[in-house]
Design an enzyme around this catalytic site. Structure first.
Site, short mmCIF file in Angstrom:
data_model
loop_
_atom_site.label_atom_id
_atom_site.label_comp_id
_atom_site.label_asym_id
_atom_site.label_seq_id
_atom_site.Cartn_x
_atom_site.Cartn_y
_atom_site.Cartn_z
N GLU A 210 0.83 -1.20 0.00
CA GLU A 210 0.00 0.00 0.00
C GLU A 210 0.87 1.25 0.00
OE1 GLU A 210 -3.85 -1.75 2.35
OE2 GLU A 210 -2.42 -0.65 3.56
N CYS B 96 3.44 8.46 1.40
CA CYS B 96 3.92 7.46 2.35
C CYS B 96 4.02 6.14 1.58
CB CYS B 96 2.92 7.36 3.50
SG CYS B 96 3.36 6.10 4.71
N CYS C 107 6.16 -7.05 7.02
CA CYS C 107 7.28 -6.57 7.83
C CYS C 107 7.67 -7.66 8.82
CB CYS C 107 6.86 -5.31 8.61
SG CYS C 107 8.22 -4.53 9.52
N CYS D 73 6.29 -5.55 15.70
CA CYS D 73 5.86 -4.63 16.76
C CYS D 73 4.38 -4.89 17.04
CB CYS D 73 6.06 -3.17 16.34
SG CYS D 73 7.78 -2.81 15.90
N CYS E 189 1.34 -2.67 15.67
CA CYS E 189 1.32 -2.31 14.25
C CYS E 189 0.69 -3.44 13.45
CB CYS E 189 2.73 -2.04 13.77
SG CYS E 189 2.85 -1.68 12.01
N LEU F 221 10.97 5.19 18.43
CA LEU F 221 11.48 4.90 19.78
C LEU F 221 10.37 4.29 20.64
CD1 LEU F 221 14.26 5.17 21.15
CD2 LEU F 221 13.36 7.21 22.29
N CYS G 9 -0.73 5.51 10.21
CA CYS G 9 0.45 4.82 10.73
C CYS G 9 0.05 3.51 11.39
CB CYS G 9 1.16 5.65 11.78
SG CYS G 9 1.42 7.35 11.32
N1 SAH Z 1 9.28 0.08 10.04
C1 SAH Z 1 9.49 1.49 10.09
C2 SAH Z 1 8.53 2.31 9.25
C3 SAH Z 1 7.05 2.02 9.31
S1 SAH Z 1 5.91 2.68 10.39
C4 SAH Z 1 9.42 1.97 11.52
O1 SAH Z 1 8.96 1.25 12.37
O2 SAH Z 1 9.88 3.09 11.78
C5 SAH Z 1 5.88 4.36 10.61
C6 SAH Z 1 5.57 4.72 12.07
O3 SAH Z 1 4.25 4.34 12.48
C7 SAH Z 1 6.51 4.02 13.03
O4 SAH Z 1 7.00 4.95 13.97
C8 SAH Z 1 5.60 3.02 13.69
O5 SAH Z 1 6.09 2.61 14.94
C9 SAH Z 1 4.32 3.79 13.78
N2 SAH Z 1 3.17 2.97 14.09
C10 SAH Z 1 3.02 1.64 13.88
N3 SAH Z 1 1.80 1.23 14.31
C11 SAH Z 1 1.17 2.33 14.80
C12 SAH Z 1 -0.12 2.55 15.36
N4 SAH Z 1 -0.99 1.55 15.51
N5 SAH Z 1 -0.42 3.81 15.75
C13 SAH Z 1 0.47 4.82 15.57
N6 SAH Z 1 1.69 4.67 15.05
C14 SAH Z 1 2.04 3.44 14.66
#
Ligand code: SAH
Length: 385
Positions: A108, A139, A146, A150, A153, A259, A377
Site C-alpha cells: 500500500e 507514504c 514486515c 511490533c 502495528c 522509539l 500509521c
Molecule cells: N518500520 C518502520 C517504518 C514504518 S511505520 C518503523 O517502524 O519506523 C511508521 C511509524 O508508524 C513508526 O513509527 C511506527 O512505529 C508507527 N506505528 C506503527 N503502528 C502504529 C499505530 N498503531 N499507531 C500509531 N503509530 C504506529
C-alpha cells in the site's frame, strides 16, 4: 517458517520482479539499452519522459523512432504495480492505493495533500505568519509485510512476505506524482514535495534496494524524480549498523527513529528489535547520523494509554534527548485489529507535550491522516477486500 514472535531479517526468496529502468542508474540504463541494439543515449531520452514528464505512454515520446520506443518499453518498463483499489477520505486529499506486484504480493501507499495556508491580505497584519506552501506527502512501502513484529502495528502482525525491488519502491512515488501532475487528485495539478518511508516494511532491513530507490527519488532527471532530499524521511525501528551506514551514503534525507519508549524494559516489548539494539545504542547511532548529515533526527513516539504515556516516562525521554539535534513526533495510537491498546487520554497527551516543551525538546503531535480508511500509521495490512 519463522516461529511466532520471531524477528525476521532475511526476506523469503521469491521470484524476482522483472528488471526495470528504475532499478538502474543512468550508466547501467545506457548499457541495458545498448544491449537491446538501440543507441545508448536513447536511455536518457526515455528516462526524461518517464521521470521528468511523468509520461508512461510511448506514443508521446516523439523524439525517438516508434520501434525503439516499444523495444525499450517492453524490455525495461514492465508494469510493476497494478492498482487493486484506491480509497480516499479528507474530501479526496488523502488517497490510499493497494498495489498488486508481479507475484501477487500486495503493498500500500498513501498520498496526503495539505493545502497552503490561506494567504494574509497585504497590509492587514502587522507581522503576518510566514505562509506555508501547500505540500503533498507520499507514504510508501519498502517491503511486502514486515518482519519486525511490533505488537501495536497491523503490518507487523502479518509477518514479512518479501523485499521490494528499488523500482517497485520508486514506482510508488512515480505513480503518485503522475496522478498529481494530471490533476487526478482533488486540488488540481500538483507535485510530490515529501516522501516518507513509513508504509509497510522496515526500510533498513531492505537496505540496498531502499538506498537505490532513494537515489531515484532525489537525483534530478534523467536519473531520478528530483524531489529534494530535505523532504524525504526514512523511518526505522533502529537497525544500528544500517543507520550508521546510511549516514555515509551522502544522501541528506531525514532519519526518523521509532522509539516509543525511553526505557529498555518497555521498549523490549513494544519494539522487539530492542532486545538486540538497546535504546542507548539506537540513540547513539541517531546522534551520529545528525552529526554527519546536519539533519535533525525525528523521534517517533506513539502514545499508548497507560503503557508509555506516564509523566515519568516523558521526563526520562527528555533526559535522553535534551540538547540534541532532534524533534519528537508524538503519534496518537491508531487502532489495529485485535490490539488491546488505545490512544492516550487527551490530558495525558497534553501533559506529555508540556513536559518535553518545558525541558526544551522540540515536539509536535502528528496530524494523523487516513484513520477511517485504515491508511494511518500502523494500519497498512494490504487486503484486497
Ligand atoms: N518500520 C518502520 C517504518 C514504518 S511505520 C518503523 O517502524 O519506523 C511508521 C511509524 O508508524 C513508526 O513509527 C511506527 O512505529 C508507527 N506505528 C506503527 N503502528 C502504529 C499505530 N498503531 N499507531 C500509531 N503509530 C504506529
Amino acid at each position: 517458517m519463522p516461529r511466532p514472535g520471531e524477528l525476521v531479517f532475511e526476506a523469503p526468496a521469491r521470484g524476482r520482479p522483472p528488471r526495470h529502468l528504475l532499478d538502474l542508474d543512468p550508466a547501467a540504463r545506457r548499457e541495458a539499452v545498448a544491449a537491446l541494439g538501440v543507441p545508448a543515449y536513447r536511455a536518457d531520452q526515455v528516462s526524461r519522459h518517464w521521470l521528468g514528464r511523468l509520461s508512461n505512454d510511448p506514443a508521446e515520446w516523439t523524439d525517438l523512432p516508434a520501434e525503439q520506443r516499444s523495444t525499450i518499453a517492453e524490455a525495461l518498463l514492465p508494469p510493476l504495480l497494478t492498482p487493486v483499489r484506491s480509497i480516499d477520505c479528507d474530501a479526496g486529499t488523502t488517497v490510499k492505493t493497494v498495489w498488486r506486484l508481479h507475484d501477487g504480493a500486495l503493498v500500500e501507499s498513501v498520498l496526503m495533500r495539505y493545502p497552503a495556508d490561506t494567504p494574509v491580505a497585504p497590509g492587514l497584519a502587522v507581522l503576518p505568519p510566514r505562509p506555508r506552501r501547500g505540500r503533498v506527502t507520499m507514504c510508501i512501502s519498502s517491503q511486502a509485510g514486515c518482519g519486525m513484529n511490533c505488537p501495536f502495528c497491523a503490518t507487523g502482525q502479518a509477518g514479512l512476505t518479501r523485499n521490494l525491488s528499488a523500482a517497485e519502491i520508486a514506482e510508488q512515488v512515480v505513480a503518485g506524482a503522475r496522478a498529481l501532475a494530471r490533476g487526478e487528485i482533488t486540488g488540481g495539478p500538483g507535485r510530490v514535495s515529501n516522501v516518507v518511508f513509513m508504509g509497510m516494511g522496515e526500510p533498513l532491513a531492505n537496505y540496498s534496494a531502499v538506498v537505490s530507490a532513494l537515489r531515484r527519488i532525489v537525483e534530478p532527471a534523467p536519473s531520478g524524480l528530483g524531489i529534494s532530499a530535505r523532504g524525504v524521511t526514512v523511518s526505522t525501528v533502529g537497525l544500528v549498523p544500517r543507520m550508521r551506514q546510511l549516514a555515509d551514503e551522502g544522501l541528506p534525507v531525514t532519519l526518523a527513529v521509532s522509539l516509543h519508549a525511553p526505557d529498555d524494559a518497555l521498549r523490549d516489548t513494544l519494539v522487539p528489535i530492542n532486545t538486540r539494539y538497546k535504546v542507548a545504542e539506537v540513540l547513539d547511532a541517531a546522534w551520529g547520523y545528525a552529526d554527519r548529515t546536519h539533519r535533525r533526527v525525528s523521534i517517533e513516539y506513539a502514545l499508548i494509554k497507560d503503557i508509555n504515556d506516564q509523566a515519568w516516562r516523558a521526563d526520562l525521554l527528555a533526559d535522553l534527548l535534551v540538547g540534541r539535534l532532534v524533534h519528537v513526533n508524538l503519534i496518537p495510537l491508531n487502532p489495529t485489529p485485535g490490539s488491546k491498546w488505545t490512544a492516550s487520554r487527551p490530558e495525558d497527551e497534553r501533559a506529555f507535550v508540556r513536559t518535553l516543551e518545558r525541558r526544551g525538546v522540540p515536539v509536535t503531535v502528528r496530524d494523523t491522516r487516513g484513520r477511517e480508511i485504515d491508511g494511518a500509521c500502523g494500519q497498512l495490512a494490504a487486503t484486497s477486500a
